[in-house]
Design a protein around this motif. Structure first.
Motif, PDB file in Angstrom:
ATOM      1  N   ALA A  76      19.877   0.429  -0.164  1.00 32.40           N
ATOM      2  CA  ALA A  76      18.857   0.408   0.877  1.00 32.40           C
ATOM      3  C   ALA A  76      17.687   1.291   0.494  1.00 32.40           C
ATOM      4  O   ALA A  76      17.888   2.398  -0.023  1.00 32.40           O
ATOM      5  N   TRP A  77      16.479   0.820   0.743  1.00 29.53           N
ATOM      6  CA  TRP A  77      15.251   1.522   0.340  1.00 29.53           C
ATOM      7  C   TRP A  77      14.279   1.626   1.496  1.00 29.53           C
ATOM      8  O   TRP A  77      14.206   0.729   2.340  1.00 29.53           O
ATOM      9  N   GLY A  78      13.518   2.716   1.503  1.00 31.24           N
ATOM     10  CA  GLY A  78      12.420   2.845   2.433  1.00 31.24           C
ATOM     11  C   GLY A  78      11.172   2.208   1.865  1.00 31.24           C
ATOM     12  O   GLY A  78      11.186   1.646   0.761  1.00 31.24           O
ATOM     13  N   GLN A  79      10.084   2.331   2.616  1.00 33.68           N
ATOM     14  CA  GLN A  79       8.836   1.692   2.198  1.00 33.68           C
ATOM     15  C   GLN A  79       8.029   2.549   1.229  1.00 33.68           C
ATOM     16  O   GLN A  79       7.091   2.064   0.613  1.00 33.68           O
ATOM     17  N   GLY A  80       8.398   3.799   1.104  1.00 30.09           N
ATOM     18  CA  GLY A  80       7.737   4.692   0.171  1.00 30.09           C
ATOM     19  C   GLY A  80       6.663   5.545   0.826  1.00 30.09           C
ATOM     20  O   GLY A  80       6.079   5.176   1.847  1.00 30.09           O
ATOM     21  N   THR A  81       6.413   6.691   0.207  1.00 28.85           N
ATOM     22  CA  THR A  81       5.331   7.576   0.639  1.00 28.85           C
ATOM     23  C   THR A  81       4.626   8.076  -0.618  1.00 28.85           C
ATOM     24  O   THR A  81       5.273   8.459  -1.596  1.00 28.85           O
ATOM     25  N   LEU A  82       3.305   8.043  -0.612  1.00 26.12           N
ATOM     26  CA  LEU A  82       2.523   8.315  -1.811  1.00 26.12           C
ATOM     27  C   LEU A  82       2.219   9.801  -1.967  1.00 26.12           C
ATOM     28  O   LEU A  82       1.735  10.454  -1.030  1.00 26.12           O
ATOM     29  N   VAL A  83       2.505  10.311  -3.142  1.00 20.55           N
ATOM     30  CA  VAL A  83       2.191  11.694  -3.506  1.00 20.55           C
ATOM     31  C   VAL A  83       1.172  11.665  -4.638  1.00 20.55           C
ATOM     32  O   VAL A  83       1.415  11.037  -5.675  1.00 20.55           O
ATOM     33  N   THR A  84       0.062  12.354  -4.440  1.00 24.90           N
ATOM     34  CA  THR A  84      -0.984  12.448  -5.462  1.00 24.90           C
ATOM     35  C   THR A  84      -1.242  13.909  -5.758  1.00 24.90           C
ATOM     36  O   THR A  84      -1.562  14.682  -4.851  1.00 24.90           O
ATOM     37  N   VAL A  85      -1.095  14.289  -7.017  1.00 24.25           N
ATOM     38  CA  VAL A  85      -1.317  15.663  -7.442  1.00 24.25           C
ATOM     39  C   VAL A  85      -2.567  15.700  -8.315  1.00 24.25           C
ATOM     40  O   VAL A  85      -2.593  15.076  -9.388  1.00 24.25           O
ATOM     41  N   SER A  86      -3.566  16.423  -7.859  1.00 26.25           N
ATOM     42  CA  SER A  86      -4.820  16.496  -8.605  1.00 26.25           C
ATOM     43  C   SER A  86      -4.804  17.708  -9.528  1.00 26.25           C
ATOM     44  O   SER A  86      -4.240  18.753  -9.206  1.00 26.25           O
ATOM     45  N   SER A  87      -5.454  17.543 -10.668  1.00 24.62           N
ATOM     46  CA  SER A  87      -5.471  18.638 -11.653  1.00 24.62           C
ATOM     47  C   SER A  87      -6.641  19.584 -11.409  1.00 24.62           C
ATOM     48  O   SER A  87      -7.518  19.317 -10.618  1.00 24.62           O
TER      49      SER A  87
END
Length: 121
Positions: A110-121
């Motif tokens: 079973a999987w969720g829909q996802g959540t986006l993580v963005t790491v800026s340099s």
């Protein structure tokens, strides 16, 4: 069948922290072994961390060990992923996964829909 809903993603600077949450809602119970996976653009989905139903056993990928911590609060039916010392290469869509129903012993996918993580340099 279990439904998984992730939250907590966002944009953070390199070296910063985020905490992801995944809430499970099963039809009859919420007793599952669970994990986090991630998929970066153009790459395959990869394992990040795993935790058993009791929380007594955890596992991490080499790339996050020592920086990420998986935990759970079964009263809240929620699994967390505390992400510290984030790097640009941690940028990805993060997915919650339930892989074992500990009551029936049945394997799940079973999987969720996802959540986006963005790491800026």
């Amino acid at each position: 069948q279990v439904q998984l809903i992730e939250s907590g993603g966002g944009v953070v600077q390199s070296g910063g922290s985020l905490r992801l949450s995944c809430k499970a809602s099963g039809r009859t119970h919420n007793n599952y072994d669970m994990g986090w996976y991630r998929q970066a653009p153009g790459k395959e989905r990869e394992f990040v961390a795993h935790i058993t139903w009791t929380g007594g056993s955890t596992d991490y990928s080499d790339s996050v060990r020592g920086r990420f911590t998986i935990s759970r609060d079964n009263d809240k039916r929620t699994v967390y992923l505390q992400m510290d010392k984030l790097k640009p290469e941690d940028t990805a869509m993060y997915y919650c996964n339930a892989d074992l129903d500990v009551v029936s012993g049945r394997a799940l996918d079973a999987w969720g829909q996802g959540t986006l993580v963005t790491v800026s340099s």
